[in-house]
Design an enzyme around this catalytic site. Structure first.
Site, short mmCIF file in Angstrom:
data_model
loop_
_atom_site.label_atom_id
_atom_site.label_comp_id
_atom_site.label_asym_id
_atom_site.label_seq_id
_atom_site.Cartn_x
_atom_site.Cartn_y
_atom_site.Cartn_z
N GLY A 1 -11.21 -3.04 13.05
CA GLY A 1 -9.76 -3.19 12.91
C GLY A 1 -9.29 -2.32 11.77
O GLY A 1 -9.82 -1.24 11.53
N LYS B 1 6.89 -3.11 -5.76
CA LYS B 1 5.58 -2.58 -6.15
C LYS B 1 5.64 -1.95 -7.53
O LYS B 1 4.77 -2.18 -8.38
CB LYS B 1 5.12 -1.52 -5.14
CG LYS B 1 4.38 -2.04 -3.93
CD LYS B 1 3.82 -0.85 -3.16
CE LYS B 1 3.04 -1.31 -1.94
NZ LYS B 1 2.46 -0.16 -1.22
N CYS C 1 -7.00 2.29 9.99
CA CYS C 1 -7.49 3.65 10.27
C CYS C 1 -8.09 3.81 11.67
O CYS C 1 -7.62 4.63 12.45
CB CYS C 1 -8.53 4.04 9.22
SG CYS C 1 -7.83 4.23 7.56
N PHE D 1 -11.75 9.34 2.61
CA PHE D 1 -12.74 8.70 3.47
C PHE D 1 -13.13 7.34 2.89
O PHE D 1 -14.30 6.98 2.81
CB PHE D 1 -13.98 9.60 3.61
CG PHE D 1 -13.67 10.96 4.17
CD1 PHE D 1 -13.57 11.16 5.54
CD2 PHE D 1 -13.45 12.04 3.33
CE1 PHE D 1 -13.28 12.41 6.06
CE2 PHE D 1 -13.16 13.29 3.83
CZ PHE D 1 -13.07 13.48 5.20
N VAL E 1 -4.76 3.92 -0.62
CA VAL E 1 -5.25 5.26 -0.93
C VAL E 1 -4.62 5.78 -2.21
O VAL E 1 -5.31 6.23 -3.14
CB VAL E 1 -4.97 6.23 0.23
CG1 VAL E 1 -5.34 7.67 -0.15
CG2 VAL E 1 -5.73 5.81 1.47
N ASP F 1 6.62 5.42 -5.86
CA ASP F 1 6.80 4.62 -4.65
C ASP F 1 8.27 4.22 -4.54
O ASP F 1 8.94 4.01 -5.57
CB ASP F 1 5.93 3.36 -4.69
CG ASP F 1 5.57 2.86 -3.29
OD1 ASP F 1 6.50 2.46 -2.56
OD2 ASP F 1 4.39 2.90 -2.93
N LYS G 1 -11.46 -7.10 7.17
CA LYS G 1 -12.81 -7.00 6.61
C LYS G 1 -12.78 -7.74 5.27
O LYS G 1 -11.71 -8.02 4.73
CB LYS G 1 -13.23 -5.54 6.44
CG LYS G 1 -12.40 -4.76 5.45
CD LYS G 1 -12.86 -3.30 5.34
CE LYS G 1 -14.23 -3.21 4.72
NZ LYS G 1 -14.63 -1.82 4.47
#
Length: 452
Positions: free
Chosen positions: A278, A35, A281, A155, A11, A30, A341
């Site tokens: 899965g 990272k 979320c 979203f 996100v 972060d 996915k």
């Protein structure tokens, strides 16, 4: 505008790079130094369609640091996009959000205006709690600053996150302060009016419908996020339940879903039968919603049933394997796909990992492939013996069955004859219904789909 985004995960990084592309000045923060090191080298730490290309194009508008208090001092909008993992009882854990908010409060300067926007998915009432924490720190510091708080849920769909960021269905802003609404409207104006030049890798949609900005209060915004994710989870579980009946009456769920999805009241999106949902979320958010309901003495049997159906889709794969192979102990089962996915390396809540654990309990030997998610899967399955291979065709060598779990484009173009030939038992369970049953059988497979 000057934007600080705390958290450089799916996100935070997606949002930050999109805003940098729109010429805002963005600082990504972060605590993970690995990272930050990668990002400073211009390397994306996550696999997401288009993210590396966008990182390459925004070097002049975005920078990365682990110094949160230093980053927020001259910001106009501060976005908190850190993780909210589930606690053991299902409630979302907001410790990282609260810790970030406290640290933000120590970096705010006197006589300035700030908007603090919560993008993390958080329990109802979190916005009020964050407001209290920040104002408490400011009181201790004896600093006077105008701070406005906003619930600004995301979203996004992993794998399509940049498309969802540049071309959202809506932008939700939850606050009781008109100044905050104005700031968030300015921030999103190029998106709301679609006045930007699309990135080279992301064509604009054909429709001309512009996304609305929904200004509401924080409680409604927090609830909108949970309700939206839960409804999508319900929709997937519904078609999976229909798929179970389709198998018994010799109907094909892909045809049923096509006919149902053409109804404009329903649509075809999230109406695809398979091994279930899965990710980070849907499992977490449905569990958290049930937890909130329980705290208020309210039952939600539809949501509970959706979770039960989703779990059943995993055990259904084991039942299909047992139907053909009988005893699974000592059998070699190949798994195609480990990410939850396609187009992401995220294995959180992945159906594949659940299926692998169930197979391990049955004493099966497991061989697995995924185009990008093997390293994350290996970490998540470190207590289970799994052979990971780099070639999808290697999965089927001397295997007793194959289970396709993730519908990567790469798998849709596999040569089924080459896949079936080296198997002991050419048995294929198509957990995403991506193959033609007739073509699979012509290649020599005993084919089983979901609801077909």
């Amino acid at each position: 505008m000057k934007i600080t985004i705390i958290g450089t995960g799916y996100v935070g990084l997606t949002t930050g790079l999109a805003l940098a592309y729109l010429k805002h000045r963005v600082v990504g923060v972060d605590k993970d130094l690995d990272k930050i090191s990668l990002l400073r080298q211009g390397i994306s730490p996550i696999h997401e369609t288009g993210i590396q290309a966008l990182l390459d194009q925004t070097t002049e508008s975005v920078c990365f640091t682990d110094d949160l208090t230093g980053a927020v001092a001259d910001s106009d909008v501060i976005m908190i996009a850190v993780g909210t993992p589930p606690k053991q009882d299902g409630e979302a854990d907001t410790r990282h959000v609260e810790a970030a908010a406290r640290e933000v409060a120590f970096g705010l300067m006197p006589d300035r205006e700030y908007v603090i926007a919560i993008k993390s998915t958080v329990p109802i009432g979190t916005n009020r709690r964050i407001s209290h924490l920040v104002h408490s720190v400011l009181y201790e510091r004896q600093v006077s600053a105008d701070v406005y708080f906003v619930s600004n849920p995301e979203f996004l769909q992993e794998g399509l996150a940049l498309r969802g960021t540049f071309y959202p269905d809506r932008v939700v802003v939850g606050t009781d302060r008109p100044e905050a609404v104005d700031a968030m409207r300015r921030l999103h104006e190029p998106i709301l009016r679609r006045t930007f030049v699309p990135p080279s890798f992301l064509a604009a949609p054909d429709d001309e419908n512009l996304p609305p900005l929904i200004a509401t209060d924080a409680t409604n915004a927090e609830m909108i996020k949970y309700a939206a994710n839960t409804f999508l989870a319900l929709k997937i579980s519904f078609i999976n339940e229909i798929a179970g009946l389709c198998e018994r009456v010799e109907a094909d769920v892909t045809e049923v879903a096509r006919g149902v999805g053409l109804d404009s009241r329903i649509s075809h999106r999230f109406l695809k039968a398979g091994v279930g949902w899965g990710g980070s979320c849907f499992p977490k958010d449905t569990d958290a919603l049930l937890r909130v309901a329980s705290e208020h003495g309210y039952s939600m049997p539809i949501v509970e049933a959706a979770r039960e159906v989703n779990h059943r889709q995993r055990t259904l794969i084991i039942e299909k394997l047992q139907h053909v192979l009988k005893i699974l102990r000592g059998r070699t089962i190949g798994i195609l796909g480990l990410a939850f996915k396609p187009n992401t390396d995220d294995v959180r809540g992945s159906p594949a990992l659940d299926i692998i654990r169930l197979l391990d309990e049955q004493g099966a030997y497991i061989r697995a492939h995924d185009p990008v998610a093997i390293s994350h899967a290996r970490q998540s399955l470190e207590d289970i013996e799994v052979e990971f291979v780099d070639d999808p065709y290697a999965v089927s060598e001397a295997a007793d069955a194959l289970v396709l779990v993730t519908d990567w484009d790469e798998y849709q173009s596999l040569n089924l004859n080459m896949l079936a030939k080296p198997m002991i038992t050419p048995f294929l369970i198509d957990g995403r219904n991506i193959y033609s049953p007739d073509k699979a059988r012509e290649a020599g497979f005993l084919y089983m789909g979901i609801g077909r």
